[in-house]
Design an enzyme around this catalytic site. Structure first.
Site, PDB file in Angstrom:
ATOM      1  CE  LYS A  57     -53.170   6.715  16.186  1.00 12.44           C
ATOM      2  NZ  LYS A  57     -52.209   5.807  16.487  1.00 12.44           N
ATOM      3  CD  GLU A 210     -37.004  12.361  24.200  1.00 14.85           C
ATOM      4  OE1 GLU A 210     -37.946  11.504  24.125  1.00 14.85           O
ATOM      5  OE2 GLU A 210     -35.762  11.635  24.404  1.00 14.85           O
ATOM      6  N   GLY A 278     -41.681   4.276  26.112  1.00 15.83           N
ATOM      7  CA  GLY A 278     -41.504   2.926  25.065  1.00 15.83           C
ATOM      8  C   GLY A 278     -42.363   1.967  25.843  1.00 15.83           C
ATOM      9  CG  HIS A 451     -55.653  18.424 -10.878  1.00 17.06           C
ATOM     10  ND1 HIS A 451     -54.628  19.243 -10.037  1.00 17.06           N
ATOM     11  CD2 HIS A 451     -56.338  19.633 -11.394  1.00 17.06           C
ATOM     12  CE1 HIS A 451     -54.799  20.285  -9.876  1.00 17.06           C
ATOM     13  NE2 HIS A 451     -55.981  20.590 -10.825  1.00 17.06           N
TER      14      HIS A 451
HETATM   15  P1  FAD Z   1     -50.313  -7.005  21.523  1.00 13.62           P
HETATM   16  O1  FAD Z   1     -51.250  -6.148  20.749  1.00 13.62           O
HETATM   17  O2  FAD Z   1     -50.131  -6.368  22.603  1.00 13.62           O
HETATM   18  O3  FAD Z   1     -51.156  -8.287  21.967  1.00 13.62           O
HETATM   19  C1  FAD Z   1     -50.826  -9.109  22.625  1.00 13.62           C
HETATM   20  C2  FAD Z   1     -51.917  -9.758  23.328  1.00 13.62           C
HETATM   21  O4  FAD Z   1     -51.590 -11.097  23.806  1.00 13.62           O
HETATM   22  C3  FAD Z   1     -52.580  -9.010  24.515  1.00 13.62           C
HETATM   23  O5  FAD Z   1     -53.988  -9.017  24.120  1.00 13.62           O
HETATM   24  C4  FAD Z   1     -52.234  -9.831  25.885  1.00 13.62           C
HETATM   25  O6  FAD Z   1     -53.206  -9.811  26.846  1.00 13.62           O
HETATM   26  C5  FAD Z   1     -52.122 -11.098  25.170  1.00 13.62           C
HETATM   27  N1  FAD Z   1     -51.224 -12.149  26.010  1.00 13.62           N
HETATM   28  C6  FAD Z   1     -49.983 -11.862  26.778  1.00 13.62           C
HETATM   29  N2  FAD Z   1     -49.401 -12.889  27.067  1.00 13.62           N
HETATM   30  C7  FAD Z   1     -50.307 -13.915  27.094  1.00 13.62           C
HETATM   31  C8  FAD Z   1     -50.407 -15.324  27.651  1.00 13.62           C
HETATM   32  N3  FAD Z   1     -49.317 -15.587  28.371  1.00 13.62           N
HETATM   33  N4  FAD Z   1     -51.540 -15.886  27.397  1.00 13.62           N
HETATM   34  C9  FAD Z   1     -52.285 -15.651  26.621  1.00 13.62           C
HETATM   35  N5  FAD Z   1     -52.666 -14.244  26.137  1.00 13.62           N
HETATM   36  C10 FAD Z   1     -51.481 -13.378  26.438  1.00 13.62           C
HETATM   37  N6  FAD Z   1     -48.995   0.414  16.201  1.00 13.62           N
HETATM   38  C11 FAD Z   1     -49.247   0.905  14.926  1.00 13.62           C
HETATM   39  O7  FAD Z   1     -49.047   0.052  13.833  1.00 13.62           O
HETATM   40  N7  FAD Z   1     -50.008   2.167  14.615  1.00 13.62           N
HETATM   41  C12 FAD Z   1     -50.532   2.779  15.506  1.00 13.62           C
HETATM   42  O8  FAD Z   1     -51.164   3.693  15.138  1.00 13.62           O
HETATM   43  C13 FAD Z   1     -50.283   2.456  16.716  1.00 13.62           C
HETATM   44  N8  FAD Z   1     -50.534   3.262  17.728  1.00 13.62           N
HETATM   45  C14 FAD Z   1     -50.387   2.900  19.071  1.00 13.62           C
HETATM   46  C15 FAD Z   1     -51.020   3.794  20.225  1.00 13.62           C
HETATM   47  C16 FAD Z   1     -50.782   3.328  21.349  1.00 13.62           C
HETATM   48  C17 FAD Z   1     -51.302   4.463  22.390  1.00 13.62           C
HETATM   49  C18 FAD Z   1     -49.953   2.232  21.660  1.00 13.62           C
HETATM   50  C19 FAD Z   1     -49.797   1.777  23.143  1.00 13.62           C
HETATM   51  C20 FAD Z   1     -49.433   1.413  20.731  1.00 13.62           C
HETATM   52  C21 FAD Z   1     -49.567   1.803  19.422  1.00 13.62           C
HETATM   53  N9  FAD Z   1     -49.394   0.871  18.463  1.00 13.62           N
HETATM   54  C22 FAD Z   1     -49.525   1.429  17.110  1.00 13.62           C
HETATM   55  C23 FAD Z   1     -48.404  -0.147  18.765  1.00 13.62           C
HETATM   56  C24 FAD Z   1     -49.532  -1.761  18.496  1.00 13.62           C
HETATM   57  O9  FAD Z   1     -50.453  -1.315  19.426  1.00 13.62           O
HETATM   58  C25 FAD Z   1     -48.423  -2.724  18.674  1.00 13.62           C
HETATM   59  O10 FAD Z   1     -47.281  -2.792  17.770  1.00 13.62           O
HETATM   60  C26 FAD Z   1     -49.285  -3.854  18.560  1.00 13.62           C
HETATM   61  O11 FAD Z   1     -50.533  -4.083  19.139  1.00 13.62           O
HETATM   62  C27 FAD Z   1     -48.391  -5.362  18.745  1.00 13.62           C
HETATM   63  O12 FAD Z   1     -49.422  -6.444  18.603  1.00 13.62           O
HETATM   64  P2  FAD Z   1     -48.971  -7.776  19.105  1.00 13.62           P
HETATM   65  O13 FAD Z   1     -49.978  -8.595  18.538  1.00 13.62           O
HETATM   66  O14 FAD Z   1     -47.544  -8.237  18.908  1.00 13.62           O
HETATM   67  O15 FAD Z   1     -49.101  -7.582  20.666  1.00 13.62           O
HETATM   68  P1  AMP Z   2     -40.360   5.527  22.271  1.00 13.50           P
HETATM   69  O1  AMP Z   2     -39.679   4.560  22.740  1.00 13.50           O
HETATM   70  O2  AMP Z   2     -40.292   6.020  20.742  1.00 13.50           O
HETATM   71  O3  AMP Z   2     -41.907   5.400  22.684  1.00 13.50           O
HETATM   72  O4  AMP Z   2     -39.921   6.923  22.823  1.00 13.50           O
HETATM   73  C1  AMP Z   2     -39.871   7.095  24.295  1.00 13.50           C
HETATM   74  C2  AMP Z   2     -38.886   8.390  24.742  1.00 13.50           C
HETATM   75  O5  AMP Z   2     -38.878   8.386  25.992  1.00 13.50           O
HETATM   76  C3  AMP Z   2     -37.627   8.054  24.261  1.00 13.50           C
HETATM   77  O6  AMP Z   2     -37.078   9.102  23.071  1.00 13.50           O
HETATM   78  C4  AMP Z   2     -36.552   8.268  25.476  1.00 13.50           C
HETATM   79  O7  AMP Z   2     -35.490   9.006  25.110  1.00 13.50           O
HETATM   80  C5  AMP Z   2     -37.405   9.062  26.384  1.00 13.50           C
HETATM   81  N1  AMP Z   2     -37.253   8.649  28.007  1.00 13.50           N
HETATM   82  C6  AMP Z   2     -36.999   7.690  28.364  1.00 13.50           C
HETATM   83  N2  AMP Z   2     -36.792   7.771  29.831  1.00 13.50           N
HETATM   84  C7  AMP Z   2     -37.051   9.204  29.991  1.00 13.50           C
HETATM   85  C8  AMP Z   2     -36.946  10.228  31.277  1.00 13.50           C
HETATM   86  N3  AMP Z   2     -36.423   9.617  32.331  1.00 13.50           N
HETATM   87  N4  AMP Z   2     -36.822  11.449  31.064  1.00 13.50           N
HETATM   88  C9  AMP Z   2     -37.275  11.970  29.808  1.00 13.50           C
HETATM   89  N5  AMP Z   2     -37.419  11.142  28.565  1.00 13.50           N
HETATM   90  C10 AMP Z   2     -37.131   9.794  28.675  1.00 13.50           C
END
Ligand code: FAD
Ligand code: AMP
Length: 479
Positions: A57, A210, A278, A451
């Site tokens: 963001k 995609e 994904g 508004h």
């Molecule tokens: P995580 O945030 O993945 O945290 C897990 C933590 O556990 C990590 O720090 C890891 O190092 C630690 N860990 C793992 N295994 C162990 C272990 N065995 N021992 C100790 N520590 C461990 N979500 C939104 O809602 N809004 C958004 O705008 C958004 N934007 C995103 C943009 C990007 C580029 C990405 C990649 C993700 C985005 N997400 C967004 C998704 C969001 O980041 C995740 O859904 C969220 O972080 C999940 O939270 P979590 O606590 O389950 O896991």
């Molecule tokens: P998301 O899980 O919403 O982050 O989306 C990931 C997207 O990647 C999905 O829509 C998949 O269909 C797409 N995807 C996965 N593998 C491939 C691939 N080999 N080539 C093009 N698109 C892919």
């Protein structure tokens, strides 16, 4: 052996929120974090704060300001001479926000009395957690309860191995120090579209490949159609659907990507390739064989509606369990589990989780889509209001998109709200609250809205459900 009422494995938005809530409820809590971030500090805040929601963001905001300056300042009578971008500064600003927020989680741990432990956790039988510290030493913690919140990592696909130079995942795509001329993005999902938007706005030619034939198939298709039109026609994103990537070759700092579409095999050359196909749960080496916690074939830990695993006293929350991979979903699960451990009867409403794509315009939704309702045979009525008819949107020169409200045909209860437009994330939250309170479309129609405000579009969409919208011609005229 140290003993805690609760040991939380992972300090992401699911884990750190669970830990804080549990201490608020009088429990003794340890929260484990195995990674350090780019700044060499504990990865508190997990994916979200370090390499996910927040840094993406930050860059979306910076790049949006740049586009505004180029495309829209002139309209306001503002001329900015010699506009330039300093990408290292943009990245440094992003890093300082990450540093501030991850440090903030550390402060919150201290303030709430959470024992933060830097080390990797593994669940053993008998509700014990083995912690392997960075120096290799091992400690066993005795846990009254365990909350597994180990999160997720990007999925890698064999045709495009990540080299962190030319082929990157979402984490690498937050670190480019100059604008690549040509960027390929594999996957037109939320992360691919957000990161593609960042570099496209800054001047890269972006091609999104995609595999699926449909664009954003999980969201309401009227909104998806509008989004595709805006991204392709107005923003120049080259989105190729039905394009499955099958191979890549990196040479001289560029990557040649091979993909197959309906016309056969094709190739494109990029300076950077972002693999955004994904995420998968981070569940390897997490569970001892005899700890009685099970996972499915994709590595998601099996839980019930209350995030209880099959082992009593062991819970799992966030990206590592079923449901949308969203920070706020994980945090709410964390709160629910902490409260249940403390003896409360907390539960979570999985039908009311908002989902946002932070492109411009933003896309935000809650509840069911028209397609889902049709498939389920539920009778519904729809009200749509375009931002082009909103005075506030016009004043802000931000008129693309619409609010679409769906209500039950007989009861009028709101079943879904789908928005593409300015501040859609904040607007949809009004409907999340309304739906939590069991609101009807008429309840919203009878509410007074300020508004001029963008939220008037939500009001008008609710009015339009029964043909009462004031600032558009209603399709259906009702008394
Ligand atoms: P995580 O945030 O993945 O945290 C897990 C933590 O556990 C990590 O720090 C890891 O190092 C630690 N860990 C793992 N295994 C162990 C272990 N065995 N021992 C100790 N520590 C461990 N979500 C939104 O809602 N809004 C958004 O705008 C958004 N934007 C995103 C943009 C990007 C580029 C990405 C990649 C993700 C985005 N997400 C967004 C998704 C969001 O980041 C995740 O859904 C969220 O972080 C999940 O939270 P979590 O606590 O389950 O896991
Ligand atoms: P998301 O899980 O919403 O982050 O989306 C990931 C997207 O990647 C999905 O829509 C998949 O269909 C797409 N995807 C996965 N593998 C491939 C691939 N080999 N080539 C093009 N698109 C892919």
């Amino acid at each position: 052996m140290s003993k805690f009422d609760v040991v939380v494995i992972g300090s992401g938005p699911a884990g750190y929120v669970a830990a804080i809530r549990a201490t608020q409820l009088g429990l003794t809590v340890a929260c484990l974090e195995k990674e350090t971030n780019k700044m060499g500090k504990p990865n508190y805040g997990g994916t979200c704060l370090n390499v996910g929601c927040i840094p993406s963001k930050a860059l979306l905001d910076s790049s949006h300001k740049y586009v505004e300056a180029i495309e829209n300042f002139g309209l306001h009578g503002i001329t900015a001479k010699e506009l330039s971008i300093d990408i290292p500064q943009m990245i440094a600003r992003k890093d300082s926000i990450v540093d501030q927020l991850t440090g903030g989680v550390g402060q919150l741990f201290k303030a709430n009395g959470v024992t933060a432990i830097e080390g990797s956790g593994r669940v053993l039988a008998g509700k014990q957690v083995e912690v392997t510290k960075r120096d290799g030493s091992v400690e066993i913690l005795d846990a009254g309860n365990i909350i597994i919140a180990a999160g997720s990592v990007p999925i890698a696909i064999p045709p495009t191995p990540i080299d962190d130079d030319v082929i990157v995942d979402s984490t690498g795509a937050l670190e480019f120090l100059e604008v690549p001329k040509r960027v390929g993005v594999i996957g037109a999902g939320v992360i691919g579209l957000e990161l593609g938007s960042v570099w496209g706005r800054l001047g890269a030619k972006v091609v999104v490949l995609e595999a699926l034939e449909d664009f954003l198939p999980a969201i309401d298709q009227q909104i998806a159609k509008e989004a595709k039109k805006l991204f392709v026609k107005k923003q120049g994103l080259d989105i190729r659907l039905g394009a499955r990537v099958t191979a890549s070759e990196v040479k001289d700092g560029q990557v040649t990507v091979t993909y197959i579409d309906k016309d056969g095999e094709k190739q494109e050359v990029f300076d950077k390739l972002i693999v955004a196909v994904g995420r998968r749960p981070q569940s390897q080496n997490l569970l001892a064989g005899d700890c009685n916690v099970t996972m499915d074939e994709r590595g998601f830990i099996s839980v019930n509606d209350y995030c209880e695993t099959e082992a009593p006293g062991i819970y799992a929350v966030g990206d590592i369990v079923r449901g949308p991979m969203l920070a706020h979903k994980g945090s709410e699960e964390g709160v629910m589990v902490a409260e249940r451990i403390a003896g409360q009867k907390a539960a979570m409403n999985y039908d009311c989780i908002p989902n946002v794509i932070y492109t411009h315009p933003e896309i935000a939704a809650v509840g069911q889509t028209e397609e889902q309702l049709k498939a389920d045979g539920i009778e519904y009525k729809v009200g749509v209001f375009p931002f082009a008819a909103s005075g506030r949107a016009l004043a802000a020169n931000d008129t693309a998109g619409m609010v679409k409200m769906i209500a039950h045909a007989e009861t009028d209860r709101i079943l879904g709200c789908h928005i593409i437009g300015p501040s859609a994330a904040d607007l949809v939250q009004q409907m999340v609250i309304a739906m939590e309170f069991g609101s009807s479309a008429e309840d919203i129609a009878l509410t007074v809205f300020s508004h001029p405000a963008l939220s008037e579009a939500v009001h008008e969409a609710a009015l339009a459900v029964d043909g009462h919208a004031i600032h558009i011609a209603n399709k259906r005229k009702r008394k």
